[in-house]
Scaffold this motif. Structure first.
Motif, short mmCIF file in Angstrom:
data_model
loop_
_atom_site.label_atom_id
_atom_site.label_comp_id
_atom_site.label_asym_id
_atom_site.label_seq_id
_atom_site.Cartn_x
_atom_site.Cartn_y
_atom_site.Cartn_z
N GLY A 89 4.76 -6.93 25.92
CA GLY A 89 3.90 -5.77 25.66
C GLY A 89 4.70 -4.61 25.11
N ARG A 90 5.86 -4.35 25.70
CA ARG A 90 6.72 -3.26 25.20
C ARG A 90 7.20 -3.55 23.78
NH1 ARG A 90 6.96 1.51 27.14
NH2 ARG A 90 9.18 1.66 26.77
N ALA A 91 7.51 -4.81 23.52
CA ALA A 91 7.96 -5.18 22.17
C ALA A 91 6.85 -4.95 21.16
CB ALA A 91 8.41 -6.64 22.15
N GLU A 92 5.61 -5.26 21.53
CA GLU A 92 4.48 -5.02 20.62
C GLU A 92 4.29 -3.53 20.39
OE1 GLU A 92 1.18 -7.01 22.41
OE2 GLU A 92 2.04 -9.01 22.06
N THR A 93 4.42 -2.73 21.47
CA THR A 93 4.29 -1.28 21.33
C THR A 93 5.38 -0.74 20.41
OG1 THR A 93 3.36 -1.13 23.54
CG2 THR A 93 4.24 0.90 22.60
N ALA A 96 4.63 -1.52 16.89
CA ALA A 96 3.59 -0.64 16.36
C ALA A 96 4.16 0.74 16.05
CB ALA A 96 2.44 -0.52 17.37
N VAL A 97 5.02 1.25 16.92
CA VAL A 97 5.65 2.55 16.68
C VAL A 97 6.51 2.50 15.42
CG1 VAL A 97 7.38 4.17 17.57
CG2 VAL A 97 5.56 3.34 19.07
N GLU A 98 7.29 1.44 15.31
CA GLU A 98 8.17 1.31 14.15
C GLU A 98 7.39 1.16 12.86
OE1 GLU A 98 10.61 -1.98 15.25
OE2 GLU A 98 12.11 -0.71 16.21
N SER A 99 6.20 0.59 12.93
CA SER A 99 5.42 0.41 11.71
C SER A 99 4.52 1.61 11.41
CB SER A 99 4.58 -0.86 11.81
OG SER A 99 3.58 -0.70 12.80
N GLY A 100 4.70 2.71 12.11
CA GLY A 100 3.95 3.92 11.81
C GLY A 100 2.87 4.23 12.81
N LEU A 105 -0.63 7.79 16.98
CA LEU A 105 -0.66 8.09 18.41
C LEU A 105 -0.31 9.57 18.64
CD1 LEU A 105 -0.91 7.00 21.29
CD2 LEU A 105 1.53 6.46 21.21
N ARG A 106 0.64 10.09 17.89
CA ARG A 106 1.05 11.49 18.03
C ARG A 106 -0.12 12.41 17.69
NH1 ARG A 106 3.09 15.43 14.65
NH2 ARG A 106 4.54 16.86 15.62
#
Length: 129
Positions: A89-93, A96-100, A105-106
């Motif tokens: 789950g953390r890896a998926e998050t 997602a963060v790395e891909s923008g 979310l911000r």
């Protein structure tokens, strides 16, 4: 004279038959040589095919062994399954963060972050010195 003519015809036929027989023997020798060459080539192909099949069989056995080893090692993971699920789950998050995804979310969290900042400032102002 008829006898002479018949003898000449017979001699011509004999010579023609002898020529045909010689040509037949030459053709037979040529075909025998080609057959021997083709047989040798076929034997080489058979040996190569047997070697290839043996190598494939060895490769297939090795592949089976490696697949069994991978399955065995998957079952012996030093990390508990619950932790692996959490890490996935953390890896998926993170992906997602790395891909923008962070910027989307911000944008959603920005009002909450501003409110938290105002509360911190207000709390500092209320403290007695």
């Amino acid at each position: 004279m008829r006898l002479r003519e018949a003898l000449d015809v017979a001699l011509e036929q004999r010579d023609a038959a002898a020529g045909e027989a010689a040509a037949g023997r030459r053709r037979e020798a040529e075909l025998t040589e080609r057959l021997a060459s083709a047989t040798a080539g076929l034997e080489q192909l058979t040996v190569r095919r047997t070697e290839t099949l043996a190598a494939r069989g060895a490769d297939a056995g090795l592949i089976d062994e490696l697949q069994d080893e991978v399955a065995r090692l998957r079952g012996r993971s030093p990390i508990p399954p619950e932790e692996l699920d959490w890490l996935r789950g953390r890896a998926e998050t993170l992906a997602a963060v790395e891909s923008g995804g962070w910027w989307r979310l911000r944008g959603r969290l920005l009002p909450l972050l501003r409110l938290a900042q105002r509360l911190r400032v207000a709390q500092r102002l209320r403290r007695p010195r």
